[in-house]
Motif scaffolding. Structure first.
Motif: not given
Length: 285
Positions: A4-9, A163-170
């Protein structure tokens, strides 16, 4: 795994008394601070807050993309997503964005609000990978959920974001619809009861103004999520009041108040029955 490439949070919120804003921003900031810029494309900061509380802020409908992460927070009113703003919420387009539905309630219960918000987001193209229910000071009261979210609540919100960041990164983005408590559609309103066990109806109740305190500064009119208060004469409330508490709690001269007996009885019952025990945030994956 899905890269996943994230542009905006984005921290997106409806928050008349700012409690929901605190929770949503804590989660969004933690997500941003814990995503690796080299792999996610983020710079470690929330790309933007999106406040949709007042009519002026809702003139444009937000729209997102599959590269966005949106933490979407609303307060719980009578066990539901704020009803008169629901159509606006339902117009916000996800277009494949990762969504985190969050509700904030005043220490009684969140009832069907979280499942309703999840369904709104899912139906509009958000991929809801997690959800949370947090506690904030009740709009009617200074003691029911008083002072919350507090440091403990915000620490839990930050851990949730991490934890959300870790899930997204994985890349472990679930394809199934996350399960949260509540009744599926048709959602139910909280049926408040009086001391005589009759239903309480305060829909037509409006705030009053102490003329000795009011200097007609217009803050209450500016903050009202329904645009219900006349800015030229703040004692006039010609529009619909949703009892959000913004005019009462944010008035610098303490000029706004409610005196309706039914409203005060409802407030008394809530404070008596739900101030204790202290509820804690709940997280759902």
């Amino acid at each position: 795994m899905e890269k996943i490439t994230v542009s905006n949070i984005t921290a997106l919120y409806f928050s008349p008394t700012y409690t929901t804003r605190k929770v949503v921003c804590a989660i969004a900031n933690a997500i941003a601070g814990n995503l690796n810029p080299a792999t996610s494309g983020t710079n470690g900061t929330v790309s933007g807050e999106m406040n949709v509380t007042t009519p002026l802020k809702r003139k444009q409908v937000p729209s997102f993309s599959h590269k966005d992460i949106v933490v979407f927070g609303v307060p719980v009113y009578i066990g539901r997503v704020p009803n008169l703003i629901r159509d606006f919420f339902a117009s916000i387009k996800g277009n494949g964005a990762i969504g985190i539905p969050v509700v904030v309630y005043g220490n009684r219960a969140f009832d069907d609000a979280l499942i309703e918000l999840r369904d709104i987001m899912h139906g509009n193209g958000f991929r809801c990978i997690a959800a949370g229910a947090f506690i904030g000071e009740h709009s009617f009261s200074y003691t029911l959920g008083g002072g919350r979210p507090d440091a403990t609540d915000l620490s839990i919100a930050e851990s949730f974001g991490k934890d959300i960041a870790a899930k997204i990164a994985s890349g472990q983005i679930p394809e199934h619809l996350i399960e949260v408590p509540g009744n599926p559609y048709p959602y139910q309103f909280y049926n408040a009861k009086s001391k005589k066990n009759s239903s309480i109806d305060i829909r037509k109740v409006k705030p009053e103004t102490d003329p000795q305190r009011c200097n007609n500064c217009g803050i209450c009119a500016m903050l009202c999520p329904m645009g219900a208060i006349n800015p030229a004469n703040c004692a006039e409330v010609p529009g619909i009041c949703i009892k959000c508490g913004a005019c009462v709690k944010k008035c610098k001269t303490k000029a706004k108040f409610f005196s309706d007996p039914t409203y005060l009885e409802h407030k008394e019952i809530l404070e008596k029955n739900f101030t204790e025990p202290r509820k804690e945030p709940e997280i759902f994956w």
